[in-house]
Design a protein around this motif. Structure first.
Motif, PDB file in Angstrom:
ATOM      1  N   GLU A 191       0.797  -1.223   0.000  1.00  0.00           N
ATOM      2  CA  GLU A 191       0.000   0.000   0.000  1.00  0.00           C
ATOM      3  C   GLU A 191       0.827   1.270   0.000  1.00  0.00           C
ATOM      4  O   GLU A 191       0.349   2.331  -0.354  1.00  0.00           O
TER       5      GLU A 191
ATOM      6  N   VAL B 257       1.428   4.383  -3.059  1.00  0.00           N
ATOM      7  CA  VAL B 257       0.280   4.744  -3.892  1.00  0.00           C
ATOM      8  C   VAL B 257       0.355   6.207  -4.305  1.00  0.00           C
ATOM      9  O   VAL B 257       0.617   7.070  -3.475  1.00  0.00           O
TER      10      VAL B 257
ATOM     11  N   GLU C  36      -6.625  11.484 -10.041  1.00  0.00           N
ATOM     12  CA  GLU C  36      -7.679  12.472 -10.232  1.00  0.00           C
ATOM     13  C   GLU C  36      -8.945  11.693 -10.598  1.00  0.00           C
ATOM     14  O   GLU C  36      -8.959  10.930 -11.567  1.00  0.00           O
ATOM     15  N   THR C  37     -10.001  11.811  -9.792  1.00  0.00           N
ATOM     16  CA  THR C  37     -11.282  11.204 -10.181  1.00  0.00           C
ATOM     17  C   THR C  37     -12.324  12.292 -10.174  1.00  0.00           C
ATOM     18  O   THR C  37     -12.431  13.035  -9.211  1.00  0.00           O
ATOM     19  N   ALA C  38     -13.080  12.378 -11.246  1.00  0.00           N
ATOM     20  CA  ALA C  38     -14.124  13.403 -11.377  1.00  0.00           C
ATOM     21  C   ALA C  38     -13.528  14.740 -10.932  1.00  0.00           C
ATOM     22  O   ALA C  38     -12.475  15.123 -11.437  1.00  0.00           O
ATOM     23  N   ALA C  39     -14.153  15.440  -9.958  1.00  0.00           N
ATOM     24  CA  ALA C  39     -13.698  16.782  -9.582  1.00  0.00           C
ATOM     25  C   ALA C  39     -12.756  16.775  -8.391  1.00  0.00           C
ATOM     26  O   ALA C  39     -12.788  17.673  -7.565  1.00  0.00           O
ATOM     27  N   GLY C  40     -11.918  15.768  -8.263  1.00  0.00           N
ATOM     28  CA  GLY C  40     -11.009  15.786  -7.122  1.00  0.00           C
ATOM     29  C   GLY C  40      -9.985  14.673  -7.155  1.00  0.00           C
ATOM     30  O   GLY C  40     -10.070  13.733  -7.941  1.00  0.00           O
ATOM     31  N   LEU C  41      -9.026  14.803  -6.262  1.00  0.00           N
ATOM     32  CA  LEU C  41      -7.948  13.836  -6.097  1.00  0.00           C
ATOM     33  C   LEU C  41      -8.359  12.741  -5.136  1.00  0.00           C
ATOM     34  O   LEU C  41      -9.087  12.989  -4.197  1.00  0.00           O
ATOM     35  N   THR C  42      -7.845  11.534  -5.317  1.00  0.00           N
ATOM     36  CA  THR C  42      -7.979  10.531  -4.270  1.00  0.00           C
ATOM     37  C   THR C  42      -6.817   9.555  -4.295  1.00  0.00           C
ATOM     38  O   THR C  42      -6.377   9.115  -5.353  1.00  0.00           O
ATOM     39  N   LYS C  43      -6.341   9.256  -3.084  1.00  0.00           N
ATOM     40  CA  LYS C  43      -5.294   8.264  -2.918  1.00  0.00           C
ATOM     41  C   LYS C  43      -5.962   6.958  -2.463  1.00  0.00           C
ATOM     42  O   LYS C  43      -5.659   5.883  -2.951  1.00  0.00           O
ATOM     43  N   THR C  44      -6.932   7.116  -1.551  1.00  0.00           N
ATOM     44  CA  THR C  44      -7.633   5.955  -0.999  1.00  0.00           C
ATOM     45  C   THR C  44      -8.286   5.124  -2.090  1.00  0.00           C
ATOM     46  O   THR C  44      -8.303   3.900  -2.037  1.00  0.00           O
ATOM     47  N   MET C  45      -8.872   5.796  -3.083  1.00  0.00           N
ATOM     48  CA  MET C  45      -9.659   5.088  -4.077  1.00  0.00           C
ATOM     49  C   MET C  45      -8.879   4.839  -5.378  1.00  0.00           C
ATOM     50  O   MET C  45      -9.459   4.422  -6.370  1.00  0.00           O
ATOM     51  N   ALA C  46      -7.573   5.091  -5.342  1.00  0.00           N
ATOM     52  CA  ALA C  46      -6.757   4.817  -6.521  1.00  0.00           C
ATOM     53  C   ALA C  46      -6.900   3.343  -6.895  1.00  0.00           C
ATOM     54  O   ALA C  46      -6.747   2.470  -6.037  1.00  0.00           O
ATOM     55  N   PRO C  47      -7.209   3.052  -8.158  1.00  0.00           N
ATOM     56  CA  PRO C  47      -7.424   1.650  -8.535  1.00  0.00           C
ATOM     57  C   PRO C  47      -6.138   0.836  -8.451  1.00  0.00           C
ATOM     58  O   PRO C  47      -5.032   1.369  -8.555  1.00  0.00           O
ATOM     59  N   ARG C  48      -6.275  -0.459  -8.270  1.00  0.00           N
ATOM     60  CA  ARG C  48      -5.129  -1.362  -8.267  1.00  0.00           C
ATOM     61  C   ARG C  48      -4.854  -1.859  -9.675  1.00  0.00           C
ATOM     62  O   ARG C  48      -5.668  -1.678 -10.583  1.00  0.00           O
TER      63      ARG C  48
END
Lengths: 347, 347
Positions: free
Chosen positions: A264, A267, A271-283
């Motif tokens: 983990e 990671v 960028e997803t839709a209108a924001g950043l995410t680390k938690t939901m970054a695909p594998r």
């Protein structure tokens, strides 16, 4: 030797039982009985023997077994009469509307020494069997949560299934199948149930529900039925420690994504839709394996095969009194939860 | 004239704000401030001005606006200092850990007469905007239920997001976005919330949750976040009176099935898996229309555009104090529900 079967009630499911009996290697379709003259005549026009009265069925010494496929509220009286006449009895689901009624049926079976069981045919559903396989083998690790959904878009059928007095509603109809399946997936005790009912197209009975089942260890299950869902959500969703499995529809294979490495730390946010995410970054396939599990083989005739061997004392009946009672008590707890608007303790 | 912006906190989201500011037509990136020397130096190495102390930011008369992107527990003190120094302030979400803290921030904003708002950027998510469009136009009828899910498989990031004291956990992190979106879809009052938390990969904070929101009319919403879901369930599921809409993933169009004719009477039962069903018999294109709704256009810069126009008194701020307070109170109610194991009244 084949057991002589009479199907009581020649409606939708009664017709299904007669068809299966005609193909069966363990039962011989002796005939049907229906309270309605036109249904008896329909059977005769199809070359199936129709008894004129229920009495006649019970008085026929050649009859070994009856399958009762009539409106739910009439199950107990009709099944008990069969048992008291020395016949073995299969009852359609839901076996009864209350656990107290079911107890009178179980008592009658115990007094008579005859077999009494319930047609929980959906234990032979290939989608359910795929879930059972994954949990039995532990292929994707320990169960965390299983979600079982059936979505249709036609509301409740406009027959007795929409009437409270006949034991209508989706919790009794599909609920009893889906709950029975869930209880076959784990032998853990249940701590709580929380249920909400829907009344969208029907005020008298629930035309859908969502039932949360929480097991003692914290594992959980969702059983959901909807009848105003024009797009169906996936049939099964299985969340385990080492992976996830999903069955879009019973016709399809199980899709599995299994974790190979937890891995983990490095990671990068995406960028997803209108924001950043680390938690939901695909594998990717470095840390996971993606594959399909083919639909298991299943033969619905195994239900009658088990019943006939159980009558002969060669096997234990697969759908036991205790299992049937547990499902019905769980449905009663679900109705209570919905009425109180609170989760209720169970077991 | 562009507003001079300083971004406080140069981590993941701070970096995002500086990037957006560099492209902005309404703000001018005046600089950043970070408590860590290495982050300030990193900014400088990228040609971004870095203030040496927070004091310096607040004493700079050219600074109109700060965006605070630091761990959640530190939001109130840092935002209040900015407001008291006469700066307008945007706060990252969740704005605070408790509604009491948020009230102190709102009070400070009211005393100062400066703008104070929260970066609820996911109001610009194209998936959410598609749902909003369908409900606003009534294209598939009145809302019955909306389900909003975000599923990842990496657990909780191993930084402050896993610590309770810093306001970690998924209800604060993704929950605050998804709840804010739901509350933008209907203006109905909420009757109840029922929430269960998950602690699969993290004991200290929730690494997932399921939150049921029941509105006064009986309409309902599910908000679900999971971080050990190797297969994601659909992002949005919208059940309305005349049809259903589903978005598999934010990159995809909305799939819609709309009812043309109810037309229920002549349904034939179908064989599914190990049994018959009439209720769940699929529909065809005689009674339904199946089509896609393209992803709406969205521009995240509209958030800063609104903030700048609101500072000048030309528009009302889109993310209001009352909305932010409602979301935070709802999160508090969700935690209370999870603790009690019961649904709790709200509003």
């Amino acid at each position: 030797m084949k057991k002589n079967l009479v199907v009581i009630g020649y409606g939708g499911m009664g017709g299904w039982h007669t068809q299966k009996a005609l193909d069966s290697d363990v039962v011989n379709l002796k005939g049907i009985y229906d309270i309605k003259k036109e249904r008896r005549e329909l059977a005769r026009s199809r070359g199936i023997f129709a008894y004129e009265t229920y009495e006649d069925v019970l008085n026929d010494p050649e009859v070994d077994l009856v399958t009762v496929a009539i409106p739910n509220d009439q199950h107990p009286a009709v099944v008990i009469r069969a048992l008291e006449a020395g016949k073995n009895a299969i009852c359609e689901k839901p076996v009864a509307i209350t656990s107290a009624e079911l107890q009178t049926m179980i008592d009658a079976a115990n007094r008579s020494g005859k077999l009494f069981t319930v047609h929980q045919n959906r234990r032979w559903d290939v989608d359910f069997l795929a879930m059972k396989h994954l949990l039995t083998t532990g292929e994707i690790g320990e169960l965390i949560r299983v979600e079982s959904r059936i979505h249709g878009s036609r509301g409740i059928p406009s027959d007795w299934r929409g009437k409270k007095a006949y034991g209508g509603g989706m919790l009794y109809d599909w609920g009893v199948h889906l709950i029975d399946q869930i209880l076959q997936l784990t032998d853990e005790k249940i701590a709580y149930v929380y249920c909400t009912l829907e009344n969208i197209t029907n005020d008298e009975v629930d035309d859908g529900f969502r039932l949360e089942i929480v097991f003692e260890s914290g594992k959980s299950a969702l059983v959901e039925v909807g009848t105003l869902n024009f797009i169906a959500m996936p049939r099964f969703y299985l969340k385990c420690r080492q992976g996830t499995a999903l069955i879009p529809d019973w016709r399809e294979n199980t899709k599995i994504v299994k974790c190979k490495y937890w891995h983990e730390s490095d990671v990068l946010p995406v960028e997803t839709a209108a924001g950043l995410t680390k938690t939901m970054a695909p594998r990717d396939d470095v840390t996971t394996d993606t594959y399909e599990f083919e639909r298991p083989k299943s033969d619905v005739h195994d239900f009658y095969r088990n019943v006939c061997r159980a009558i002969d004392g060669k096997e234990t009946q697969l759908v036991t009194h205790a299992q049937v009672m547990r499902v019905l008590r769980l449905i009663e707890a679900a109705f209570k939860s919905a009425e109180l608007g609170q989760r209720v303790r169970f077991e």
